[in-house]
Scaffold this active site. Structure first.
Site, PDB file in Angstrom:
ATOM      1  N   SER A 181      51.188  81.731 -22.709  1.00 39.48           N
ATOM      2  CA  SER A 181      50.977  81.642 -24.146  1.00 39.48           C
ATOM      3  C   SER A 181      49.750  80.806 -24.456  1.00 39.48           C
ATOM      4  CB  SER A 181      52.186  81.026 -24.846  1.00 39.48           C
ATOM      5  OG  SER A 181      51.894  80.900 -26.235  1.00 39.48           O
ATOM      6  N   LYS A 237      59.329  83.330 -22.376  1.00 37.37           N
ATOM      7  CA  LYS A 237      58.122  83.630 -23.170  1.00 37.37           C
ATOM      8  C   LYS A 237      58.497  84.481 -24.391  1.00 37.37           C
ATOM      9  CE  LYS A 237      53.768  84.240 -24.393  1.00 37.37           C
ATOM     10  NZ  LYS A 237      53.465  85.527 -24.847  1.00 37.37           N
ATOM     11  N   HIS A 276      60.060  82.231 -26.891  1.00 30.17           N
ATOM     12  CA  HIS A 276      58.944  81.448 -27.459  1.00 30.17           C
ATOM     13  C   HIS A 276      58.299  82.235 -28.606  1.00 30.17           C
ATOM     14  CE1 HIS A 276      54.590  80.980 -27.853  1.00 30.17           C
ATOM     15  NE2 HIS A 276      54.732  79.714 -27.572  1.00 30.17           N
ATOM     16  N   ASN A 277      58.019  83.484 -28.362  1.00 30.43           N
ATOM     17  CA  ASN A 277      57.383  84.299 -29.407  1.00 30.43           C
ATOM     18  C   ASN A 277      58.307  84.498 -30.601  1.00 30.43           C
ATOM     19  OD1 ASN A 277      55.445  84.534 -27.386  1.00 30.43           O
ATOM     20  ND2 ASN A 277      54.941  86.622 -27.926  1.00 30.43           N
ATOM     21  N   GLU A 318      58.133  81.502 -32.556  1.00 32.45           N
ATOM     22  CA  GLU A 318      56.818  81.532 -33.232  1.00 32.45           C
ATOM     23  C   GLU A 318      56.898  82.370 -34.519  1.00 32.45           C
ATOM     24  OE1 GLU A 318      53.562  82.736 -30.556  1.00 32.45           O
ATOM     25  OE2 GLU A 318      52.918  84.134 -32.108  1.00 32.45           O
TER      26      GLU A 318
HETATM   27  P1  NDP Z   1      44.936  94.430 -23.007  1.00 29.84           P
HETATM   28  O1  NDP Z   1      46.392  94.310 -23.202  1.00 29.84           O
HETATM   29  O2  NDP Z   1      44.098  94.945 -24.097  1.00 29.84           O
HETATM   30  O3  NDP Z   1      44.686  95.330 -21.699  1.00 29.84           O
HETATM   31  C1  NDP Z   1      43.403  95.697 -21.287  1.00 29.84           C
HETATM   32  C2  NDP Z   1      43.268  95.598 -19.791  1.00 29.84           C
HETATM   33  O4  NDP Z   1      44.228  96.443 -19.139  1.00 29.84           O
HETATM   34  C3  NDP Z   1      41.901  96.085 -19.324  1.00 29.84           C
HETATM   35  O5  NDP Z   1      41.489  95.272 -18.243  1.00 29.84           O
HETATM   36  C4  NDP Z   1      42.207  97.500 -18.880  1.00 29.84           C
HETATM   37  O6  NDP Z   1      41.266  98.010 -17.930  1.00 29.84           O
HETATM   38  C5  NDP Z   1      43.542  97.311 -18.236  1.00 29.84           C
HETATM   39  N1  NDP Z   1      44.304  98.547 -18.085  1.00 29.84           N
HETATM   40  C6  NDP Z   1      44.929  99.250 -19.057  1.00 29.84           C
HETATM   41  N2  NDP Z   1      45.537 100.330 -18.518  1.00 29.84           N
HETATM   42  C7  NDP Z   1      45.313 100.291 -17.193  1.00 29.84           C
HETATM   43  C8  NDP Z   1      45.686 101.135 -16.093  1.00 29.84           C
HETATM   44  N3  NDP Z   1      46.466 102.204 -16.279  1.00 29.84           N
HETATM   45  N4  NDP Z   1      45.247 100.804 -14.871  1.00 29.84           N
HETATM   46  C9  NDP Z   1      44.488  99.710 -14.670  1.00 29.84           C
HETATM   47  N5  NDP Z   1      44.101  98.893 -15.646  1.00 29.84           N
HETATM   48  C10 NDP Z   1      44.512  99.176 -16.906  1.00 29.84           C
HETATM   49  O7  NDP Z   1      44.329  93.028 -22.501  1.00 29.84           O
HETATM   50  P2  NDP Z   1      44.592  91.534 -22.967  1.00 29.84           P
HETATM   51  O8  NDP Z   1      43.660  90.712 -22.160  1.00 29.84           O
HETATM   52  O9  NDP Z   1      44.616  91.386 -24.434  1.00 29.84           O
HETATM   53  O10 NDP Z   1      46.083  91.239 -22.480  1.00 29.84           O
HETATM   54  C11 NDP Z   1      46.469  91.350 -21.129  1.00 29.84           C
HETATM   55  C12 NDP Z   1      47.944  91.080 -21.028  1.00 29.84           C
HETATM   56  O11 NDP Z   1      48.202  89.760 -21.480  1.00 29.84           O
HETATM   57  C13 NDP Z   1      48.801  92.001 -21.897  1.00 29.84           C
HETATM   58  O12 NDP Z   1      49.996  92.282 -21.245  1.00 29.84           O
HETATM   59  C14 NDP Z   1      49.074  91.160 -23.123  1.00 29.84           C
HETATM   60  O13 NDP Z   1      50.265  91.546 -23.771  1.00 29.84           O
HETATM   61  C15 NDP Z   1      49.162  89.779 -22.524  1.00 29.84           C
HETATM   62  N6  NDP Z   1      48.870  88.682 -23.416  1.00 29.84           N
HETATM   63  C16 NDP Z   1      47.869  88.759 -24.333  1.00 29.84           C
HETATM   64  C17 NDP Z   1      47.583  87.717 -25.175  1.00 29.84           C
HETATM   65  C18 NDP Z   1      46.465  87.809 -26.139  1.00 29.84           C
HETATM   66  O14 NDP Z   1      46.301  86.867 -26.937  1.00 29.84           O
HETATM   67  N7  NDP Z   1      45.659  88.845 -26.104  1.00 29.84           N
HETATM   68  C19 NDP Z   1      48.386  86.481 -25.141  1.00 29.84           C
HETATM   69  C20 NDP Z   1      49.358  86.456 -24.110  1.00 29.84           C
HETATM   70  C21 NDP Z   1      49.586  87.530 -23.308  1.00 29.84           C
HETATM   71  P3  NDP Z   1      39.952  98.795 -18.441  1.00 29.84           P
HETATM   72  O15 NDP Z   1      38.940  97.720 -18.738  1.00 29.84           O
HETATM   73  O16 NDP Z   1      39.565  99.616 -17.278  1.00 29.84           O
HETATM   74  O17 NDP Z   1      40.324  99.590 -19.625  1.00 29.84           O
END
Ligand code: NDP
Length: 473
Positions: free
Chosen positions: A128, A182, A185-186, A189
């Site tokens: 988080s 987690k 937690h959300n 939140e």
């Molecule tokens: P996203 O959830 O937007 O995911 C994008 C990433 O996933 C890119 O690197 C993308 O690769 C990859 N991806 C998607 N599909 C595939 C696939 N089939 N095979 C391989 N790679 C894939 O990214 P975030 O950074 O926002 O979040 C990452 C994780 O962290 C998520 O689970 C999210 O819920 C969690 N999270 C996010 C927070 C936030 O504030 N954003 C906070 C806490 C947790 P490519 O570049 O090739 O498209």
């Protein structure tokens, strides 16, 4: 030389987590499905530490020291399964896959069991703090085996937020425990945000304050017992003016709140566990109500009370007390859910530790959490935070103001589902007798569902359709 840990999935979260690791002196392997992201990371931030870029999964895995620590930061759901399937065959027994995404804990349990069969550790980890937290120190909630935590814990603790020198990271418990915590937690939140929103709404429409004035109220609150990240950013948002129109920013934003689903999961899971998390549920439903534009339009002209907006002296202080008391209820409910989940799944979660690791890095970080930690230190088995000496006294002292706020909201027709449901929960727990006795009577009447008595053991049924005598069931 090899990388100590690797991150695959380099969108905002993964890339910042990798940078955080590199900045702490840990050589980190980096990989992303689309290689351009990997390249961009190394080009922009390569001087922050040792990054070992990999174009293929094989290269990535080969660059990791053993046992391998591989962090997946991709979109939750099917993409996570796809990435696990891509990497697991390349790993060897004892290696670790860490899922730092927002996975549902049931998925984490399934994945952990499947990978354990293949000799691999699967560490479902709640993270988080959003983008900034990932870079500067998040709150980290790792699940999985104790053995995997031995190899991974020191690294995670190193990059986590610190409060009074204590890392905001601890081994939560086996399999899905980290993602479960987690999730709750959300949920908390959501509840906290809803209560803050109701406070704003009441100060605006009952007391007639402007957003800028309310920002000042929140700033003052942030120097007291409500001090927290959410109160702090609330003041910032309320003080912000829209550049295009010169109006308060909060007045130009469409009033329909969105959600990504972790609040909903919290409530769904609570229903399955039979835990009343009414504050979290009200928060999820409040967002849902806000989004029903057509329904709201259709109901716009329904009659409301005839009261005018007026200044109520001392009202801001009353709202502070209502917010504090309702917040205690929301946390009490969330911790009850963690306790129930821990019992259901045999996780043996230390509740005081959860309060400890939420003190920094995460969205709900707050001074208040020190008090929760103290409550569980005093009595690890306390059935609810509300009966802890400190909270019982504080909420007791706040209750007159809390009741005035709920009454005022009802009289003026200002929706305050968070405040009023929290108060109803408090009064329900306090009540010596609940009307559940009548509910049982009705159930026995129409469905012969039986009831228990206050004066004798056993189950009973009254012959409602006959002579109304009682029989033992
Ligand atoms: P996203 O959830 O937007 O995911 C994008 C990433 O996933 C890119 O690197 C993308 O690769 C990859 N991806 C998607 N599909 C595939 C696939 N089939 N095979 C391989 N790679 C894939 O990214 P975030 O950074 O926002 O979040 C990452 C994780 O962290 C998520 O689970 C999210 O819920 C969690 N999270 C996010 C927070 C936030 O504030 N954003 C906070 C806490 C947790 P490519 O570049 O090739 O498209």
């Amino acid at each position: 030389s090899k990388a100590r840990i690797g991150v695959t999935g380099l969108a905002v979260m993964g890339r910042n987590l990798a940078r955080n690791l590199a900045r702490h002196g840990h050589p980190v392997a980096v990989h992303n499905r689309t290689a351009a992201r990997t390249k961009a990371l190394v080009e922009e931030f390569g001087d922050e530490g040792t990054f070992i870029p990999a174009e293929t999964p094989e290269q990535f895995v080969a660059s990791l020291e053993r046992p391998r620590r591989l962090v997946i930061m991709v979109k939750a759901g099917a993409p996570t399964d796809a990435v696990i399937e891509e990497f697991a065959p390349l790993l060897e027994p004892g290696d670790m896959i860490v899922d730092g995404g927002n996975a549902h804990f049931a998925d984490t349990r399934r994945r952990e069991a499947a990978l354990r069969e293949r000799g691999l550790h699967f560490v479902g980890t709640g993270i988080s703090g959003g983008e900034e937290g990932a870079l500067h120190g998040p709150s980290i909630m790792p699940g999985g085996s104790a053995e995997s935590y031995e190899a991974l814990g020191p690294l995670l603790e190193d990059i986590a937020a610190k409060v009074d020198g204590t890392p905001c990271c601890v081994h939560v418990g086996p399999d899905g425990a980290g993602h479960f915590v987690k999730m709750v937690h959300n949920g908390i939140e959501y509840a906290d945000m809803q209560l803050i929103a109701e406070s704003y709404d009441l100060l605006r429409h009952a007391a007639g304050l402007s957003p800028a004035e309310i920002a000042e109220v929140f700033r003052t609150w942030n120097t007291g017992r409500l001090e927290s990240y959410l109160i702090e950013i609330t003041a910032e948002v309320l003080a912000h003016t829209d550049a295009a129109t010169g109006r308060p920013f909060v007045d130009v934003v469409l009033d329909q709140a969105e959600q990504k689903g972790t609040g909903r999961w919290t409530v769904q899971t609570a229903l399955d566990l039979g835990v009343p998390v009414s504050g979290i549920a009200e928060a999820v439903f409040a967002r849902s109500v806000s989004g029903h534009a057509g329904l709201r339009r259709a109901a716009r002209n329904l009659p409301g009370p005839k009261n005018d907006v007026r200044y109520l002296s001392g009202f801001a202080d009353d709202v502070e007390q209502a917010l504090y008391a309702s917040k205690v209820v929301a946390y009490a409910q969330g911790f009850h859910q963690i306790q129930a989940g821990s019992e259901e799944y045999g996780w043996n979660i230390d509740l005081g530790q959860m309060a400890t690791i939420w003190r920094g890095g995460c969205i709900i970080r707050a001074r208040f959490l020190d008090r929760i930690r103290a409550a569980y230190e005093a009595d690890p088995r306390t059935p609810t935070l509300l009966t802890d000496d400190h909270f019982a006294e504080a909420v007791g002292a706040a209750q007159d103001a809390w009741r005035r706020v709920v009454t005022t909201a009802a009289q003026l027709g200002i929706p305050a589902p968070g405040f009023s449901s929290a108060l109803a929960y408090y009064d329900s727990l306090r009540a010596e007798r609940l009307p559940a006795a009548l509910t049982q009577g009705q159930r026995d009447f129409f469905g012969a569902h039986t009831y228990r008595r206050v004066d004798r053991d056993g189950s009973f049924h009254t012959l409602w359709g006959g002579d109304r005598s009682e029989v033992e069931a």
